[in-house]
Scaffold this active site. Structure first.
Site, PDB file in Angstrom:
ATOM      1  N   TYR A 144      16.316  50.445 -11.747  1.00 16.72           N
ATOM      2  CA  TYR A 144      16.781  50.570 -10.374  1.00 16.72           C
ATOM      3  C   TYR A 144      15.621  50.256  -9.444  1.00 16.72           C
ATOM      4  O   TYR A 144      14.523  50.771  -9.609  1.00 16.72           O
ATOM      5  CB  TYR A 144      17.278  51.998 -10.118  1.00 16.72           C
ATOM      6  N   ASP A 239       7.411  47.873 -10.204  1.00 18.55           N
ATOM      7  CA  ASP A 239       8.004  48.830  -9.272  1.00 18.55           C
ATOM      8  C   ASP A 239       7.515  50.214  -9.684  1.00 18.55           C
ATOM      9  O   ASP A 239       8.047  50.829 -10.611  1.00 18.55           O
ATOM     10  CB  ASP A 239       9.531  48.727  -9.309  1.00 18.55           C
ATOM     11  N   LYS A 267       8.176  57.436  -2.744  1.00 24.25           N
ATOM     12  CA  LYS A 267       8.168  58.810  -3.255  1.00 24.25           C
ATOM     13  C   LYS A 267       6.821  59.522  -3.025  1.00 24.25           C
ATOM     14  O   LYS A 267       6.560  59.969  -1.917  1.00 24.25           O
ATOM     15  CB  LYS A 267       8.630  58.808  -4.712  1.00 24.25           C
TER      16      LYS A 267
HETATM   17  C1  PLP Z   1      13.659  55.709  -6.000  1.00 24.13           C
HETATM   18  C2  PLP Z   1      13.343  54.336  -6.451  1.00 24.13           C
HETATM   19  C3  PLP Z   1      13.495  53.223  -5.610  1.00 24.13           C
HETATM   20  C4  PLP Z   1      14.142  53.322  -4.252  1.00 24.13           C
HETATM   21  O1  PLP Z   1      13.414  54.076  -3.359  1.00 24.13           O
HETATM   22  P1  PLP Z   1      14.177  54.645  -2.053  1.00 24.13           P
HETATM   23  O2  PLP Z   1      13.077  55.311  -1.287  1.00 24.13           O
HETATM   24  O3  PLP Z   1      15.219  55.569  -2.566  1.00 24.13           O
HETATM   25  O4  PLP Z   1      14.736  53.488  -1.342  1.00 24.13           O
HETATM   26  C5  PLP Z   1      13.068  51.999  -6.059  1.00 24.13           C
HETATM   27  N1  PLP Z   1      12.522  51.853  -7.263  1.00 24.13           N
HETATM   28  C6  PLP Z   1      12.367  52.892  -8.117  1.00 24.13           C
HETATM   29  C7  PLP Z   1      11.740  52.684  -9.440  1.00 24.13           C
HETATM   30  C8  PLP Z   1      12.790  54.162  -7.741  1.00 24.13           C
HETATM   31  O5  PLP Z   1      12.673  55.179  -8.602  1.00 24.13           O
END
Ligand code: PLP
Length: 429
Positions: A144, A239, A267
């Protein structure tokens, strides 16, 4: 367990908010039942509006690595807010943040701050396309990367199948540019690059998957992707929105010794405020506007209060031994859960990487998306509710990682294992 006030709030919420929530997984749809509404959070715990206390392994989906409402983060936010909430002009905290990220993650010589992980990944992909002049991107099944159009693409049956949009509203023409691969499959990646490598702008991956349960990379897998990207002139994008500052101080790239071309964050770097970032080499990042032609902007980007929260959080994770202690707690918890499942005769296994972990209702080890999908989700659902009733809050989905914080102590971990001993027996039939 009293739930009246949460129920009333959810009833109201459903009238005015789609599904009653502002982000889908909060709605408990995949585990059934209704969510509780949080009144406040402190350390390892959440307290709901009905006065129930939960030991929390969600940690706001990752940011709360030092526990909820840490006094140092709170203090930084309050102190900074007194000087104004947003300026729309440069402030010193943005410079401190960029320097801090560059010091902790050396592949990021330059950084651009944004407001969410979603913004970070879609900006990084735009930059990859702008820098290479190519259109296609590669992602992995089960990874994701936020809700940007290019990432909402389901895996086809084979690596070379063109992407099918996962959501109405994503044009097929755009989804066609996203190629998908199975995670931890060396040969599929080689084959895809052999066929389409020269059209690929970038490959984006969660170096440790945390959005399809928790799947660590096989030995050499990230190195293999690094070599494929280099050979074909595609950019490797890690990511690290989830793994950054969590699986090691320098993120997954430090833990596995593989340097990507671009990295995305979110995060933890916001300390609980809405923040994201992307970074890479000076040569690449200087293509971003206004230094270069790849456009990307944000009214609230680099917001002083958010920077202060993030900087305070990054200060905390740099304490000597921080990640080793977190990892030891993850092992203590997962060992205890495996023993409890074994005693009850429930097929169960775990994965652990630094401060994150996965719970699998299957004999392990599971390290593929297909393996995660094949787990007993009905058993997870029963386990989730059996734990929740005992005041233990796990992510309300079988396909999410769990998060440890430095505020979780022996007492919380022992209480969690004790609850699991009851829960594993309760869910057997
Ligand atoms: C949470 C997450 C996102 C998205 O971040 P948001 O702040 O919710 O838009 C993208 N990549 C990874 C790996 C994530 O865990």
């Amino acid at each position: 367990m009293q739930t009246d006030r949460s129920q009333q709030l959810f009833e109201r919420a459903r009238q005015r908010m789609p599904g009653g929530v502002n982000s889908p997984v909060r709605a408990f749809k995949s585990v059934g039942g209704e969510p509780f509404f949080v009144q406040r959070a402190e350390g390892a715990c959440l307290f709901d509006v009905d006065g129930n206390r939960y030991i929390d392994y969600v940690g706001s989906w990752g940011p709360m690595i030092a526990g909820h409402n840490h006094p140092a983060v709170l203090e930084a936010v309050v102190r900074t807010a007194r000087d104004g909430l947003s300026f729309g002009a440069p402030n010193a905290l943005e410079v401190d943040m960029a320097e801090t990220i560059a010091r902790l993650v050396p592949s990021c010589q330059m950084v651009r701050m944004v407001n969410s992980g979603t913004e970070a990944t879609l900006s990084a992909v735009r930059l990859a396309r702008g820098a290479t002049g190519r259109a296609r991107i590669v992602k992995f099944e089960g990874c994701y990367h936020g809700h940007g159009d290019s990432f909402l693409v389901k895996a086809g049956s084979g690596a070379l199948t063109f992407g099918e949009p996962d959501s109405p509203g994503v044009p097929k023409a755009l989804a066609d540019l996203t190629l998908t691969l199975p995670y931890n499959d060396f040969d599929a990646a080689t084959a895809l690059f052999d066929t389409a490598g020269d059209d690929i702008a970038g490959l984006i991956i969660e170096p440790v998957v945390g959005n399809a349960n928790c799947l660590p990379p096989r030995e050499g897998f990230l190195q293999h992707l690094r070599e494929l990207c280099t050979r074909h002139g595609a950019l490797l994008i890690f990511d690290e929105v989830m793994t950054g500052f969590r699986v090691a101080l320098g993120g997954a790239q430090a833990r596995y010794g593989v340097a990507p071309d671009l990295t995305t964050f979110g995060k933890i770097i916001g300390g609980g405020m809405p923040v994201g970032a992307y970074g890479g080499s000076r040569a690449l990042m200087e293509r971003v506007s206004p230094a270069g032609p790849v456009y990307q902007a944000g009214t609230l980007s680099g917001n002083p209060v958010a920077m202060a929260a993030g900087l305070a959080m990054l200060e905390l994770v740099q304490a000597p031994g921080f990640h080793a202690a977190l990892e030891a707690k993850v092992h203590a918890l997962c060992d205890g859960l495996e023993a409890a499942a074994g005693a009850a005769g429930v097929p169960f296994s775990t994965q652990r990487v630094g401060g994150m972990f996965g719970l699998f209702f299957a004999p392990g080890p599971v390290d593929t998306h297909a393996g995660a999908v094949a787990c007993d989700t009905a058993a997870f659902r029963r386990f989730f509710h059996a734990m929740l009733r005992q005041g233990i809050y796990l992510a309300p989905s079988a396909f999410e990682a769990g998060f440890m914080s430095s505020a979780h102590g022996e007492a919380e971990i022992d209480a969690t294992i004790a609850a699991a001993e009851t829960a594993f027996f309760a869910i057997r039939d």
